[in-house]
Structures are given as C-alpha cells and as structure tokens.
Design a protein around this motif. Structure first.
Motif, PDB file in Angstrom:
ATOM      1  N   VAL A   1       0.874  -1.174   0.000  1.00 19.97           N
ATOM      2  CA  VAL A   1       0.000   0.000   0.000  1.00 19.97           C
ATOM      3  C   VAL A   1       0.908   1.220   0.000  1.00 19.97           C
ATOM      4  N   GLY A   2       0.701   2.100  -0.971  1.00 21.88           N
ATOM      5  CA  GLY A   2       1.501   3.313  -1.057  1.00 21.88           C
ATOM      6  C   GLY A   2       0.611   4.540  -1.038  1.00 21.88           C
ATOM      7  N   PHE A   3       0.985   5.478  -0.205  1.00 23.28           N
ATOM      8  CA  PHE A   3       0.291   6.763  -0.124  1.00 23.28           C
ATOM      9  C   PHE A   3       1.230   7.823  -0.694  1.00 23.28           C
ATOM     10  N   VAL A   4       0.704   8.692  -1.552  1.00 26.72           N
ATOM     11  CA  VAL A   4       1.506   9.720  -2.195  1.00 26.72           C
ATOM     12  C   VAL A   4       0.894  11.080  -1.869  1.00 26.72           C
ATOM     13  N   ALA A   5       1.658  11.933  -1.196  1.00 24.43           N
ATOM     14  CA  ALA A   5       1.202  13.301  -0.930  1.00 24.43           C
ATOM     15  C   ALA A   5       1.213  14.030  -2.268  1.00 24.43           C
ATOM     16  N   SER A   6       0.036  14.284  -2.803  1.00 23.55           N
ATOM     17  CA  SER A   6      -0.087  14.743  -4.179  1.00 23.55           C
ATOM     18  C   SER A   6      -0.549  16.194  -4.255  1.00 23.55           C
TER      19      SER A   6
ATOM     20  N   ASN B   1       5.425   2.420  -7.892  1.00 27.80           N
ATOM     21  CA  ASN B   1       6.246   1.419  -8.573  1.00 27.80           C
ATOM     22  C   ASN B   1       7.648   1.345  -7.975  1.00 27.80           C
ATOM     23  N   GLY B   2       8.120   2.424  -7.364  1.00 27.09           N
ATOM     24  CA  GLY B   2       9.425   2.379  -6.694  1.00 27.09           C
ATOM     25  C   GLY B   2       9.469   1.275  -5.658  1.00 27.09           C
ATOM     26  N   ALA B   3       8.385   1.123  -4.910  1.00 23.89           N
ATOM     27  CA  ALA B   3       8.292   0.056  -3.910  1.00 23.89           C
ATOM     28  C   ALA B   3       8.086  -1.300  -4.586  1.00 23.89           C
ATOM     29  N   SER B   4       7.150  -1.357  -5.515  1.00 25.00           N
ATOM     30  CA  SER B   4       6.822  -2.633  -6.165  1.00 25.00           C
ATOM     31  C   SER B   4       7.993  -3.206  -6.943  1.00 25.00           C
ATOM     32  N   GLU B   5       8.733  -2.350  -7.641  1.00 22.88           N
ATOM     33  CA  GLU B   5       9.864  -2.833  -8.419  1.00 22.88           C
ATOM     34  C   GLU B   5      10.974  -3.370  -7.516  1.00 22.88           C
ATOM     35  N   LEU B   6      11.211  -2.705  -6.387  1.00 23.04           N
ATOM     36  CA  LEU B   6      12.196  -3.204  -5.430  1.00 23.04           C
ATOM     37  C   LEU B   6      11.792  -4.588  -4.927  1.00 23.04           C
ATOM     38  N   ILE B   7      10.526  -4.734  -4.560  1.00 22.45           N
ATOM     39  CA  ILE B   7      10.017  -6.025  -4.080  1.00 22.45           C
ATOM     40  C   ILE B   7      10.216  -7.096  -5.145  1.00 22.45           C
ATOM     41  N   GLY B   8       9.934  -6.765  -6.397  1.00 19.69           N
ATOM     42  CA  GLY B   8      10.132  -7.718  -7.487  1.00 19.69           C
ATOM     43  C   GLY B   8      11.585  -8.105  -7.677  1.00 19.69           C
ATOM     44  N   GLU B   9      12.500  -7.125  -7.566  1.00 21.18           N
ATOM     45  CA  GLU B   9      13.929  -7.403  -7.707  1.00 21.18           C
ATOM     46  C   GLU B   9      14.408  -8.394  -6.648  1.00 21.18           C
TER      47      GLU B   9
END
Length: 157
Positions: free
Chosen positions: A98-103, A115-123
């Motif tokens: 779950v990612g929250f982005v102050a937008s 995707n920064g989090a998801s891609e790290l998890i995938g790596e």
C-alpha cells in the motif's frame, strides 16, 4: 536461491536500521502467518530523503522520479521492520503493498510513484514478490513526507 538475505546482498542492498516509531505504534506486528508493517516513510539516517507534495515540474515540489526513489526507500524500511520482527528469510510471499503519495492538485501519477516500492520487491523476491497493491493520493503525510509505504507479508509458520 539460498535466502532472501543473500539475494539482497547480490543486489548490493542492505537493510537500514528500523525507523523508530513517530507515535504510539509498532513498526511491524505478526498475526498468524502474516506480518503487517506500519506505514514507513522514506527515512535515511533519521531524515526524510525528500519533503513535500509530488507533482510535475513545479518549484518546491517533489518530482515523480524523486518520489519513486523515496517509495523504494520506504519499502526497504518496511522490509527492515519485517526483518527485525521475524527475519527476512521467513518471508514466503509479499501479499500487498500500500503506497500513499502526498499529491499536489492535479497530480495523478501515484501508480508510477509506488512502482518504486513494487519494483524493489520484485527485484528481491521474484515470483514471491508478486503482490496486490493500492496507490493512493493524499493531501498530506506525516512530517511532510512525499510517500508512505506499508506491507502485508506472509511468513513461515
């Protein structure tokens, strides 16, 4: 693969120290075979990597690329919380990110940032890192952080 810890080393990554809670909560809690992390901010050595809302091209605003890097760091911090509680090598599956982005007004690129989090998890975890996910735009996050990431992780019994 011998272990997630060795995979982390192969990638040239190290888990940071667990970020101390900013309020009355635990960095991670286990129930049954699941570990839930508290929302993790992109802290490095006790400081936020970036501060502010995320948008395209406005001065004083965190860029989507910087926010993506911050989400990666927040995910590393979440993995550190899991590691401190049960050990990284106890992980069976990353269930949800779950990612929250102050937008800033008009910013709709939350999925790319998280995707920064998801891609790290995938790596790190390969197929065991395939997860469900939410990427949510919010008005503000604690201490002015641009992103916050939490994980739900299945661990060995």
């Amino acid at each position: 693969m011998s272990s997630w810890s060795s995979r982390l080393s192969e990638l040239g990554l190290t888990l940071p120290p667990v970020v101390p809670p900013l309020a009355a909560y635990q960095p991670a809690v286990r129930t049954g075979n699941l570990v839930y992390t508290a929302g993790q901010l992109p802290m490095v050595d006790g400081e936020l990597m970036f501060r502010g809302k995320v948008a395209e091209g406005a001065e004083g605003i965190v860029s989507p690329d910087d926010a993506k890097a911050a989400a990666r760091q927040a995910a590393l911090n979440a993995l550190a919380a899991v590691d401190a509680l049960v050990g990284l090598d106890a992980i069976v599956q990353i269930v949800k990110v779950v990612g929250f982005v102050a937008s800033a007004d008009g910013f709709a690129g939350q999925p790319g940032v998280v995707n920064g989090a998801s891609e790290l998890i995938g790596e790190i975890f390969g197929d065991a890192g395939k997860h469900a996910r939410s990427a949510v735009g919010v008005n503000e996050l604690p201490i002015g952080a641009p992103v916050e990431v939490e994980l739900i992780v299945e661990v060995k019994p």
